[in-house]
Design a protein around this motif. Structure first.
Motif, PDB file in Angstrom:
ATOM      1  N   GLU A 187     -11.941  -2.575  -6.493  1.00 57.69           N
ATOM      2  CA  GLU A 187     -12.404  -2.311  -5.040  1.00 57.69           C
ATOM      3  C   GLU A 187     -13.156  -3.259  -4.669  1.00 57.69           C
ATOM      4  O   GLU A 187     -13.691  -4.342  -5.082  1.00 57.69           O
ATOM      5  CB  GLU A 187     -13.296  -1.177  -4.859  1.00 57.69           C
ATOM      6  CG  GLU A 187     -12.549   0.295  -5.387  1.00 57.69           C
ATOM      7  CD  GLU A 187     -12.734   0.434  -6.990  1.00 57.69           C
ATOM      8  OE1 GLU A 187     -13.170  -0.443  -7.701  1.00 57.69           O
ATOM      9  OE2 GLU A 187     -12.482   1.743  -7.380  1.00 57.69           O
ATOM     10  N   ASN A 188     -12.993  -3.387  -2.900  1.00 56.53           N
ATOM     11  CA  ASN A 188     -13.477  -4.619  -2.311  1.00 56.53           C
ATOM     12  C   ASN A 188     -12.996  -5.893  -2.545  1.00 56.53           C
ATOM     13  O   ASN A 188     -13.795  -6.717  -1.916  1.00 56.53           O
ATOM     14  CB  ASN A 188     -14.968  -4.596  -2.420  1.00 56.53           C
ATOM     15  CG  ASN A 188     -15.747  -3.404  -2.036  1.00 56.53           C
ATOM     16  OD1 ASN A 188     -15.313  -2.606  -1.158  1.00 56.53           O
ATOM     17  ND2 ASN A 188     -16.720  -2.905  -2.736  1.00 56.53           N
ATOM     18  N   CYS A 189     -11.912  -5.959  -3.129  1.00 56.41           N
ATOM     19  CA  CYS A 189     -11.427  -7.294  -3.453  1.00 56.41           C
ATOM     20  C   CYS A 189     -10.357  -7.583  -2.402  1.00 56.41           C
ATOM     21  O   CYS A 189      -9.922  -6.597  -1.702  1.00 56.41           O
ATOM     22  CB  CYS A 189     -10.540  -7.482  -4.762  1.00 56.41           C
ATOM     23  SG  CYS A 189     -11.589  -7.631  -6.168  1.00 56.41           S
ATOM     24  N   THR A 190     -10.072  -8.949  -1.728  1.00 56.61           N
ATOM     25  CA  THR A 190      -9.331  -9.379  -0.890  1.00 56.61           C
ATOM     26  C   THR A 190      -8.068  -9.503  -1.270  1.00 56.61           C
ATOM     27  O   THR A 190      -7.741 -10.272  -2.264  1.00 56.61           O
ATOM     28  CB  THR A 190      -9.957 -10.507   0.083  1.00 56.61           C
ATOM     29  OG1 THR A 190     -11.055 -10.110   0.443  1.00 56.61           O
ATOM     30  CG2 THR A 190      -8.922 -10.769   1.272  1.00 56.61           C
ATOM     31  N   VAL A 191      -6.984  -8.912  -0.493  1.00 53.09           N
ATOM     32  CA  VAL A 191      -5.250  -9.148  -1.264  1.00 53.09           C
ATOM     33  C   VAL A 191      -4.841  -9.581   0.028  1.00 53.09           C
ATOM     34  O   VAL A 191      -4.936  -9.580   1.039  1.00 53.09           O
ATOM     35  CB  VAL A 191      -4.942  -8.024  -1.898  1.00 53.09           C
ATOM     36  CG1 VAL A 191      -5.981  -7.725  -3.089  1.00 53.09           C
ATOM     37  CG2 VAL A 191      -4.959  -6.823  -1.003  1.00 53.09           C
ATOM     38  N   MET A 192      -3.356 -10.008   0.038  1.00 55.87           N
ATOM     39  CA  MET A 192      -2.183 -10.350   0.452  1.00 55.87           C
ATOM     40  C   MET A 192      -1.032  -9.800  -0.043  1.00 55.87           C
ATOM     41  O   MET A 192      -0.966  -9.707  -1.233  1.00 55.87           O
ATOM     42  CB  MET A 192      -2.220 -11.833   0.863  1.00 55.87           C
ATOM     43  CG  MET A 192      -2.016 -12.722   0.097  1.00 55.87           C
ATOM     44  SD  MET A 192      -2.229 -14.468   0.318  1.00 55.87           S
ATOM     45  CE  MET A 192      -0.963 -14.387   2.018  1.00 55.87           C
TER      46      MET A 192
END
Length: 202
Positions: free
Chosen positions: A52-57
């Motif tokens: 959770e709270n990780c940045t993804v694309m």
């Protein structure tokens, strides 16, 4: 040696089985496509744990349209590139006009110098020695203004934040719920589901 000879151990005694085994295909089963990331995982080079709270694309197996706002990013990027090209053309035009103006001033100054009385050259040089400094300062200020104008504005990337770890098709922890920054949309995407497919990457 009993197993190699075809003997099967049983609580009721010894039995010998002979014959052949035929493997049948499963009806109505489609083999899921093999992901490139899956190959990396088999070699120990797979993606990191995504919490959770990780940045993804969007990843290599993305198939969810423009939920992440990539179309908005591409449109904004194209508009900024067009504005940059227009600004560069305008800058080139202004520089050309400035060069022509300076050239004309130089020619006029040369003509005036030829027509000046030699006796008054000392007086003119004394009176014109000080005003040079303000011109230099004005040029420096113009350069600083140009630098500020030429500062590049970067478009916002279509990124999202992981909200929770979700199951995918009943398999635990094979999906991630993500909220996208540009569109505000939220959805569940594969992160190892469907035979090792990755819709998102960290």
């Amino acid at each position: 040696w009993e197993c190699s000879e075809g003997w099967v151990i049983s609580n009721t005694g010894w039995e010998v089985w002979t014959g052949s085994v035929e493997i049948m295909e499963v009806d109505n089963f489609t083999t899921p496509p093999r992901s490139v990331v899956r190959t990396l995982m088999d070699g120990g080079e797979g993606p990191p744990l995504l919490k959770e709270n990780c940045t993804v694309m969007r990843g290599v197996d993305w198939n969810s349209g423009n939920e992440d706002g990539k179309d908005l990013y591409e449109k904004d990027k194209l508009e900024k590139e067009e504005q940059k090209r227009a600004a560069e053309k305008e800058e080139e035009r202004k520089n050309a006009e400035q060069e022509i103006k300076e050239q004309k001033e130089t020619e006029n100054a040369a003509v005036e110098t030829e027509s000046v009385d030699p006796a008054s050259e000392d007086e003119r040089s004394d009176s014109c020695s000080n005003p040079i400094e303000p011109e230099v300062n004005e040029k420096k200020s113009d350069k600083s203004i140009k630098k500020k104008k030429n500062k590049k504005v970067v478009s916002k990337l279509p990124l999202g934040t992981v909200i929770s770890i979700e199951p995918w098709n009943g398999v635990p922890a094979m999906g991630r719920r993500v909220r996208w920054h540009l569109t505000g949309e939220e959805g569940v995407y594969r992160y190892g589901g469907d035979g090792g497919c990755f819709d998102i990457m960290h």
